[in-house]
Design a protein around this motif. Sequence first.
Motif, PDB file in Angstrom:
ATOM      1  N   LEU A 183     -19.654  41.288  33.938  1.00  0.00           N
ATOM      2  CA  LEU A 183     -19.382  41.776  32.585  1.00  0.00           C
ATOM      3  C   LEU A 183     -18.351  42.894  32.656  1.00  0.00           C
ATOM      4  O   LEU A 183     -18.481  43.829  33.457  1.00  0.00           O
ATOM      5  CB  LEU A 183     -20.672  42.288  31.952  1.00  0.00           C
ATOM      6  CG  LEU A 183     -20.562  42.993  30.604  1.00  0.00           C
ATOM      7  CD1 LEU A 183     -20.063  42.032  29.537  1.00  0.00           C
ATOM      8  CD2 LEU A 183     -21.919  43.596  30.217  1.00  0.00           C
ATOM      9  N   VAL A 184     -17.335  42.794  31.797  1.00  0.00           N
ATOM     10  CA  VAL A 184     -16.281  43.801  31.793  1.00  0.00           C
ATOM     11  C   VAL A 184     -15.807  43.997  30.360  1.00  0.00           C
ATOM     12  O   VAL A 184     -15.909  43.077  29.529  1.00  0.00           O
ATOM     13  CB  VAL A 184     -15.117  43.376  32.714  1.00  0.00           C
ATOM     14  CG1 VAL A 184     -14.440  42.119  32.195  1.00  0.00           C
ATOM     15  CG2 VAL A 184     -14.127  44.493  32.923  1.00  0.00           C
ATOM     16  N   GLN A 185     -15.307  45.164  30.068  1.00  0.00           N
ATOM     17  CA  GLN A 185     -14.766  45.430  28.745  1.00  0.00           C
ATOM     18  C   GLN A 185     -13.353  44.867  28.628  1.00  0.00           C
ATOM     19  O   GLN A 185     -12.651  44.694  29.637  1.00  0.00           O
ATOM     20  CB  GLN A 185     -14.735  46.930  28.462  1.00  0.00           C
ATOM     21  CG  GLN A 185     -16.099  47.551  28.240  1.00  0.00           C
ATOM     22  CD  GLN A 185     -16.012  48.997  27.785  1.00  0.00           C
ATOM     23  OE1 GLN A 185     -15.059  49.702  28.100  1.00  0.00           O
ATOM     24  NE2 GLN A 185     -17.027  49.447  27.048  1.00  0.00           N
ATOM     25  N   ALA A 186     -12.955  44.587  27.415  1.00  0.00           N
ATOM     26  CA  ALA A 186     -11.594  44.102  27.172  1.00  0.00           C
ATOM     27  C   ALA A 186     -10.576  45.080  27.760  1.00  0.00           C
ATOM     28  O   ALA A 186     -10.734  46.299  27.638  1.00  0.00           O
ATOM     29  CB  ALA A 186     -11.358  43.927  25.676  1.00  0.00           C
ATOM     30  N   GLY A 187      -9.575  44.513  28.413  1.00  0.00           N
ATOM     31  CA  GLY A 187      -8.576  45.330  29.090  1.00  0.00           C
ATOM     32  C   GLY A 187      -8.882  45.592  30.542  1.00  0.00           C
ATOM     33  O   GLY A 187      -8.015  46.087  31.281  1.00  0.00           O
ATOM     34  N   GLY A 188     -10.083  45.268  30.956  1.00  0.00           N
ATOM     35  CA  GLY A 188     -10.500  45.501  32.320  1.00  0.00           C
ATOM     36  C   GLY A 188     -10.061  44.398  33.270  1.00  0.00           C
ATOM     37  O   GLY A 188      -9.338  43.470  32.886  1.00  0.00           O
ATOM     38  N   SER A 189     -10.537  44.503  34.511  1.00  0.00           N
ATOM     39  CA  SER A 189     -10.148  43.565  35.566  1.00  0.00           C
ATOM     40  C   SER A 189     -11.354  43.084  36.346  1.00  0.00           C
ATOM     41  O   SER A 189     -12.362  43.788  36.453  1.00  0.00           O
ATOM     42  CB  SER A 189      -9.175  44.249  36.543  1.00  0.00           C
ATOM     43  OG  SER A 189      -7.992  44.667  35.906  1.00  0.00           O
ATOM     44  N   LEU A 190     -11.224  41.887  36.862  1.00  0.00           N
ATOM     45  CA  LEU A 190     -12.195  41.309  37.786  1.00  0.00           C
ATOM     46  C   LEU A 190     -11.435  40.505  38.826  1.00  0.00           C
ATOM     47  O   LEU A 190     -10.330  40.009  38.558  1.00  0.00           O
ATOM     48  CB  LEU A 190     -13.185  40.395  37.071  1.00  0.00           C
ATOM     49  CG  LEU A 190     -14.295  41.029  36.234  1.00  0.00           C
ATOM     50  CD1 LEU A 190     -15.056  39.930  35.487  1.00  0.00           C
ATOM     51  CD2 LEU A 190     -15.241  41.834  37.089  1.00  0.00           C
ATOM     52  N   ARG A 191     -12.066  40.357  39.997  1.00  0.00           N
ATOM     53  CA  ARG A 191     -11.476  39.511  41.035  1.00  0.00           C
ATOM     54  C   ARG A 191     -12.505  38.491  41.486  1.00  0.00           C
ATOM     55  O   ARG A 191     -13.593  38.866  41.950  1.00  0.00           O
ATOM     56  CB  ARG A 191     -11.038  40.349  42.228  1.00  0.00           C
ATOM     57  CG  ARG A 191     -10.247  39.575  43.266  1.00  0.00           C
ATOM     58  CD  ARG A 191     -10.036  40.405  44.503  1.00  0.00           C
ATOM     59  NE  ARG A 191      -9.049  39.828  45.406  1.00  0.00           N
ATOM     60  CZ  ARG A 191      -9.112  39.930  46.733  1.00  0.00           C
ATOM     61  NH1 ARG A 191     -10.112  40.591  47.299  1.00  0.00           N
ATOM     62  NH2 ARG A 191      -8.157  39.406  47.484  1.00  0.00           N
ATOM     63  N   ASN A 213      -9.942  29.776  54.469  1.00  0.00           N
ATOM     64  CA  ASN A 213     -10.289  28.745  53.477  1.00  0.00           C
ATOM     65  C   ASN A 213     -10.813  29.377  52.194  1.00  0.00           C
ATOM     66  O   ASN A 213     -11.806  28.919  51.606  1.00  0.00           O
ATOM     67  CB  ASN A 213     -11.325  27.769  54.048  1.00  0.00           C
ATOM     68  CG  ASN A 213     -10.761  26.879  55.131  1.00  0.00           C
ATOM     69  OD1 ASN A 213      -9.561  26.590  55.150  1.00  0.00           O
ATOM     70  ND2 ASN A 213     -11.613  26.443  56.044  1.00  0.00           N
ATOM     71  N   THR A 214     -10.141  30.425  51.763  1.00  0.00           N
ATOM     72  CA  THR A 214     -10.596  31.201  50.615  1.00  0.00           C
ATOM     73  C   THR A 214      -9.479  31.341  49.591  1.00  0.00           C
ATOM     74  O   THR A 214      -8.317  31.544  49.965  1.00  0.00           O
ATOM     75  CB  THR A 214     -11.082  32.585  51.048  1.00  0.00           C
ATOM     76  OG1 THR A 214     -12.171  32.432  51.962  1.00  0.00           O
ATOM     77  CG2 THR A 214     -11.558  33.407  49.862  1.00  0.00           C
ATOM     78  N   VAL A 215      -9.856  31.224  48.331  1.00  0.00           N
ATOM     79  CA  VAL A 215      -8.914  31.421  47.235  1.00  0.00           C
ATOM     80  C   VAL A 215      -9.413  32.567  46.367  1.00  0.00           C
ATOM     81  O   VAL A 215     -10.626  32.774  46.232  1.00  0.00           O
ATOM     82  CB  VAL A 215      -8.745  30.122  46.407  1.00  0.00           C
ATOM     83  CG1 VAL A 215     -10.048  29.683  45.748  1.00  0.00           C
ATOM     84  CG2 VAL A 215      -7.627  30.258  45.385  1.00  0.00           C
ATOM     85  N   TYR A 216      -8.468  33.319  45.810  1.00  0.00           N
ATOM     86  CA  TYR A 216      -8.790  34.492  45.002  1.00  0.00           C
ATOM     87  C   TYR A 216      -8.135  34.375  43.632  1.00  0.00           C
ATOM     88  O   TYR A 216      -7.042  33.825  43.506  1.00  0.00           O
ATOM     89  CB  TYR A 216      -8.283  35.776  45.677  1.00  0.00           C
ATOM     90  CG  TYR A 216      -8.748  35.948  47.091  1.00  0.00           C
ATOM     91  CD1 TYR A 216      -7.951  35.541  48.154  1.00  0.00           C
ATOM     92  CD2 TYR A 216      -9.986  36.521  47.373  1.00  0.00           C
ATOM     93  CE1 TYR A 216      -8.369  35.695  49.466  1.00  0.00           C
ATOM     94  CE2 TYR A 216     -10.422  36.677  48.679  1.00  0.00           C
ATOM     95  CZ  TYR A 216      -9.598  36.258  49.719  1.00  0.00           C
ATOM     96  OH  TYR A 216     -10.025  36.407  51.014  1.00  0.00           O
ATOM     97  N   LEU A 217      -8.781  34.934  42.632  1.00  0.00           N
ATOM     98  CA  LEU A 217      -8.188  35.010  41.299  1.00  0.00           C
ATOM     99  C   LEU A 217      -8.329  36.446  40.811  1.00  0.00           C
ATOM    100  O   LEU A 217      -9.436  36.896  40.514  1.00  0.00           O
ATOM    101  CB  LEU A 217      -8.873  34.051  40.334  1.00  0.00           C
ATOM    102  CG  LEU A 217      -8.241  33.975  38.945  1.00  0.00           C
ATOM    103  CD1 LEU A 217      -6.850  33.336  39.026  1.00  0.00           C
ATOM    104  CD2 LEU A 217      -9.114  33.177  37.969  1.00  0.00           C
ATOM    105  N   GLN A 218      -7.209  37.151  40.769  1.00  0.00           N
ATOM    106  CA  GLN A 218      -7.190  38.504  40.225  1.00  0.00           C
ATOM    107  C   GLN A 218      -6.942  38.400  38.731  1.00  0.00           C
ATOM    108  O   GLN A 218      -5.915  37.868  38.305  1.00  0.00           O
ATOM    109  CB  GLN A 218      -6.099  39.331  40.890  1.00  0.00           C
ATOM    110  CG  GLN A 218      -5.968  40.739  40.344  1.00  0.00           C
ATOM    111  CD  GLN A 218      -7.190  41.595  40.644  1.00  0.00           C
ATOM    112  OE1 GLN A 218      -7.713  41.556  41.759  1.00  0.00           O
ATOM    113  NE2 GLN A 218      -7.634  42.371  39.660  1.00  0.00           N
ATOM    114  N   MET A 219      -7.862  38.916  37.942  1.00  0.00           N
ATOM    115  CA  MET A 219      -7.784  38.804  36.491  1.00  0.00           C
ATOM    116  C   MET A 219      -7.637  40.205  35.901  1.00  0.00           C
ATOM    117  O   MET A 219      -8.547  41.026  36.016  1.00  0.00           O
ATOM    118  CB  MET A 219      -9.037  38.125  35.939  1.00  0.00           C
ATOM    119  CG  MET A 219      -9.307  36.758  36.559  1.00  0.00           C
ATOM    120  SD  MET A 219     -10.696  35.894  35.803  1.00  0.00           S
ATOM    121  CE  MET A 219     -12.049  36.939  36.315  1.00  0.00           C
TER     122      MET A 219
END
Length: 121
Positions: free
Chosen positions: A11-19, A76-82
């Motif tokens: 859970l994150v607030q709008a404007g925040g980031s997750l990976r 064998n790892t993929v990341y998604l920085q959001m």
Amino acid sequence: QVQLVESGGGLVQAGGSLRLSCAASGSIFSINAMGFYRQAPGKQRDLVAAITSGGSIDYADSVKGRFTISRDNAKNTVYLQMNSLKPEDTAVYYCNAEVFNIGTMSTRWYWGQGTQVTVSS
């Protein structure tokens, strides 16, 4: 067998980031494309981003400029920085990978179990 294990949702607030991370393991000879899809309640599962072993990348228009996909072929790892997350990014995010299974000597797509991303306004 091949397993994809995801982590990093929350859970994150709008404007925040997750990976998000997704690690593949098991009977893997090679992996071509890896990527993330997402599915919001009542909607279809759509591509968010994908990356090939050669580094070619594709993004959904809605995330261009905000999300970045990368991979570590040795792990064998993929990341998604959001970054700059919006409430409309709320969904279950699924990892997938096109794997040549050394046990079955065949190529197929595999899916992770999904991880929930919730963006509050």
